[in-house]
Design a protein around this motif. Structure first.
Motif, PDB file in Angstrom:
ATOM      1  N   LYS A  60      43.438 -34.035 -21.141  1.00  0.00           N
ATOM      2  CA  LYS A  60      42.918 -34.109 -19.784  1.00  0.00           C
ATOM      3  C   LYS A  60      41.457 -33.634 -19.726  1.00  0.00           C
ATOM      4  O   LYS A  60      40.622 -34.214 -19.029  1.00  0.00           O
ATOM      5  CB  LYS A  60      43.806 -33.255 -18.864  1.00  0.00           C
ATOM      6  N   LEU A  61      41.166 -32.587 -20.493  1.00  0.00           N
ATOM      7  CA  LEU A  61      39.789 -32.077 -20.572  1.00  0.00           C
ATOM      8  C   LEU A  61      38.858 -33.161 -21.136  1.00  0.00           C
ATOM      9  O   LEU A  61      37.757 -33.394 -20.621  1.00  0.00           O
ATOM     10  CB  LEU A  61      39.761 -30.812 -21.439  1.00  0.00           C
ATOM     11  N   LEU A  62      39.334 -33.829 -22.175  1.00  0.00           N
ATOM     12  CA  LEU A  62      38.557 -34.910 -22.799  1.00  0.00           C
ATOM     13  C   LEU A  62      38.282 -36.030 -21.786  1.00  0.00           C
ATOM     14  O   LEU A  62      37.139 -36.486 -21.642  1.00  0.00           O
ATOM     15  CB  LEU A  62      39.365 -35.446 -23.983  1.00  0.00           C
ATOM     16  N   ILE A 101      27.636 -20.594  -9.220  1.00  0.00           N
ATOM     17  CA  ILE A 101      27.623 -22.059  -9.129  1.00  0.00           C
ATOM     18  C   ILE A 101      29.033 -22.581  -8.824  1.00  0.00           C
ATOM     19  O   ILE A 101      29.236 -23.357  -7.894  1.00  0.00           O
ATOM     20  CB  ILE A 101      27.049 -22.662 -10.432  1.00  0.00           C
ATOM     21  N   ARG A 102      30.013 -22.113  -9.589  1.00  0.00           N
ATOM     22  CA  ARG A 102      31.388 -22.562  -9.320  1.00  0.00           C
ATOM     23  C   ARG A 102      31.895 -22.013  -7.980  1.00  0.00           C
ATOM     24  O   ARG A 102      32.655 -22.670  -7.280  1.00  0.00           O
ATOM     25  CB  ARG A 102      32.307 -22.163 -10.473  1.00  0.00           C
ATOM     26  N   GLY A 103      31.480 -20.808  -7.640  1.00  0.00           N
ATOM     27  CA  GLY A 103      31.901 -20.191  -6.385  1.00  0.00           C
ATOM     28  C   GLY A 103      31.278 -20.847  -5.159  1.00  0.00           C
ATOM     29  O   GLY A 103      31.774 -20.666  -4.049  1.00  0.00           O
ATOM     30  N   ILE A 113      32.239 -28.280 -12.548  1.00  0.00           N
ATOM     31  CA  ILE A 113      30.794 -28.506 -12.408  1.00  0.00           C
ATOM     32  C   ILE A 113      29.923 -28.264 -13.644  1.00  0.00           C
ATOM     33  O   ILE A 113      29.009 -29.022 -13.915  1.00  0.00           O
ATOM     34  CB  ILE A 113      30.190 -27.652 -11.241  1.00  0.00           C
ATOM     35  N   CYS A 114      30.162 -27.175 -14.371  1.00  0.00           N
ATOM     36  CA  CYS A 114      29.205 -26.863 -15.442  1.00  0.00           C
ATOM     37  C   CYS A 114      29.850 -26.044 -16.550  1.00  0.00           C
ATOM     38  O   CYS A 114      30.894 -25.437 -16.378  1.00  0.00           O
ATOM     39  CB  CYS A 114      28.008 -26.113 -14.870  1.00  0.00           C
ATOM     40  N   HIS A 115      29.193 -26.082 -17.681  1.00  0.00           N
ATOM     41  CA  HIS A 115      29.606 -25.313 -18.856  1.00  0.00           C
ATOM     42  C   HIS A 115      28.501 -24.335 -19.217  1.00  0.00           C
ATOM     43  O   HIS A 115      27.322 -24.657 -19.092  1.00  0.00           O
ATOM     44  CB  HIS A 115      29.830 -26.262 -20.044  1.00  0.00           C
ATOM     45  N   GLY A 116      28.886 -23.160 -19.712  1.00  0.00           N
ATOM     46  CA  GLY A 116      27.913 -22.222 -20.259  1.00  0.00           C
ATOM     47  C   GLY A 116      28.454 -21.591 -21.524  1.00  0.00           C
ATOM     48  O   GLY A 116      29.633 -21.223 -21.579  1.00  0.00           O
ATOM     49  N   SER A 117      27.615 -21.437 -22.539  1.00  0.00           N
ATOM     50  CA  SER A 117      28.053 -20.842 -23.810  1.00  0.00           C
ATOM     51  C   SER A 117      28.628 -19.449 -23.586  1.00  0.00           C
ATOM     52  O   SER A 117      28.134 -18.697 -22.745  1.00  0.00           O
ATOM     53  CB  SER A 117      26.866 -20.726 -24.772  1.00  0.00           C
TER      54      SER A 117
HETATM   55  P1  GTP Z   1      33.473 -24.177 -20.236  1.00  0.00           P
HETATM   56  O1  GTP Z   1      32.192 -23.583 -19.747  1.00  0.00           O
HETATM   57  O2  GTP Z   1      33.665 -25.611 -19.844  1.00  0.00           O
HETATM   58  O3  GTP Z   1      33.655 -23.946 -21.707  1.00  0.00           O
HETATM   59  O4  GTP Z   1      34.579 -23.380 -19.425  1.00  0.00           O
HETATM   60  P2  GTP Z   1      35.095 -21.913 -19.674  1.00  0.00           P
HETATM   61  O5  GTP Z   1      34.427 -21.295 -20.854  1.00  0.00           O
HETATM   62  O6  GTP Z   1      34.995 -21.204 -18.364  1.00  0.00           O
HETATM   63  O7  GTP Z   1      36.617 -22.189 -20.000  1.00  0.00           O
HETATM   64  P3  GTP Z   1      37.281 -22.680 -21.383  1.00  0.00           P
HETATM   65  O8  GTP Z   1      36.237 -22.869 -22.432  1.00  0.00           O
HETATM   66  O9  GTP Z   1      38.421 -21.772 -21.672  1.00  0.00           O
HETATM   67  O10 GTP Z   1      37.908 -24.105 -20.927  1.00  0.00           O
HETATM   68  C1  GTP Z   1      37.146 -25.296 -20.935  1.00  0.00           C
HETATM   69  C2  GTP Z   1      37.418 -26.121 -19.706  1.00  0.00           C
HETATM   70  O11 GTP Z   1      38.742 -26.656 -19.730  1.00  0.00           O
HETATM   71  C3  GTP Z   1      37.363 -25.412 -18.378  1.00  0.00           C
HETATM   72  O12 GTP Z   1      36.064 -25.207 -17.889  1.00  0.00           O
HETATM   73  C4  GTP Z   1      38.117 -26.369 -17.470  1.00  0.00           C
HETATM   74  O13 GTP Z   1      37.262 -27.441 -17.086  1.00  0.00           O
HETATM   75  C5  GTP Z   1      39.193 -26.930 -18.393  1.00  0.00           C
HETATM   76  N1  GTP Z   1      40.526 -26.356 -18.112  1.00  0.00           N
HETATM   77  C6  GTP Z   1      41.451 -26.916 -17.357  1.00  0.00           C
HETATM   78  N2  GTP Z   1      42.587 -26.240 -17.303  1.00  0.00           N
HETATM   79  C7  GTP Z   1      42.397 -25.186 -18.017  1.00  0.00           C
HETATM   80  C8  GTP Z   1      43.229 -24.086 -18.311  1.00  0.00           C
HETATM   81  O14 GTP Z   1      44.389 -23.989 -17.927  1.00  0.00           O
HETATM   82  N3  GTP Z   1      42.667 -23.116 -19.067  1.00  0.00           N
HETATM   83  C9  GTP Z   1      41.406 -23.220 -19.513  1.00  0.00           C
HETATM   84  N4  GTP Z   1      40.905 -22.215 -20.252  1.00  0.00           N
HETATM   85  N5  GTP Z   1      40.596 -24.273 -19.283  1.00  0.00           N
HETATM   86  C10 GTP Z   1      41.083 -25.245 -18.522  1.00  0.00           C
END
Ligand code: GTP
Ligand code: MG
Length: 149
Positions: A60-62, A101-103, A113-117
């Motif tokens: 689903k993430l993919l 940003i998410r809030g 919306i976004c990813h951060g390391s």
């Molecule tokens: P990224 O910045 O995208 O890496 O998010 P994160 O570091 O806050 O969370 P994580 O790396 O654990 O998960 C990657 C992404 O998977 C999340 O940002 C969500 O978009 C998605 N996701 C969906 N459902 C879940 C879940 O149940 N657990 C987690 N950890 N991630 C989920």
């Protein structure tokens, strides 16, 4: 100087939030070192999310992450990895404080919306994964002396 890989996910791009997110990092005092729009594919995302590949939610993430182009950014500055995570908020938007940003911009974990390391080590790996060497630029910003003591 420390760098973080910040990526605006497909929902952030489609919702027209690119400018707002860039502005937040600029206004905080961070310096842009790399920026591009990119359509990610499965192979790239399997490397990026290598720790999550075996999770049940990975397919689903993919699907979410390849549903449209993303904006790839390398931001540079003091503590940018930890501060970038703070500026993003929590993984789950419900747990994200207003002002992040998410809030401020989203309601669902699948549309966050976004990813951060999450560490300096991962930031370096992610920047090397998403950018070619020539796409990350060392340069001086005229504002640095007003931002740093
Ligand atoms: P990224 O910045 O995208 O890496 O998010 P994160 O570091 O806050 O969370 P994580 O790396 O654990 O998960 C990657 C992404 O998977 C999340 O940002 C969500 O978009 C998605 N996701 C969906 N459902 C879940 C879940 O149940 N657990 C987690 N950890 N991630 C989920
Ligand atoms: Mg993560």
């Amino acid at each position: 100087m420390e760098r973080s890989y910040i990526m605006i996910k497909p929902d952030g791009v489609q919702r027209g939030l690119v400018g707002k997110i860039i502005t937040r990092f600029e206004e905080r005092g961070y310096k842009l070192a790399g920026l591009k729009l990119k359509q990610a594919d499965e192979a790239l995302l399997k490397k990026h999310y290598k720790d999550l590949v075996d999770k049940p939610f990975f397919p689903k993430l993919l699907a979410y992450m390849i549903s449209g182009p993303v904006v790839c950014m390398a931001w540079e500055g003091k503590d940018v990895v930890a501060m970038g995570r703070k500026m993003l908020g929590e993984t789950n938007p419900l747990a994200s404080a207003p002002g992040t940003i998410r809030g401020d911009f989203c309601l669902e974990v699948w549309r966050n919306i976004c990813h951060g390391s999450d560490s300096v080590e991962n930031a370096d790996k992610e920047i090397a994964l998403w950018f070619g060497e020539a796409e990350v630029v060392d340069h001086e910003s005229a504002m640095q002396d007003w931002i740093y003591e």
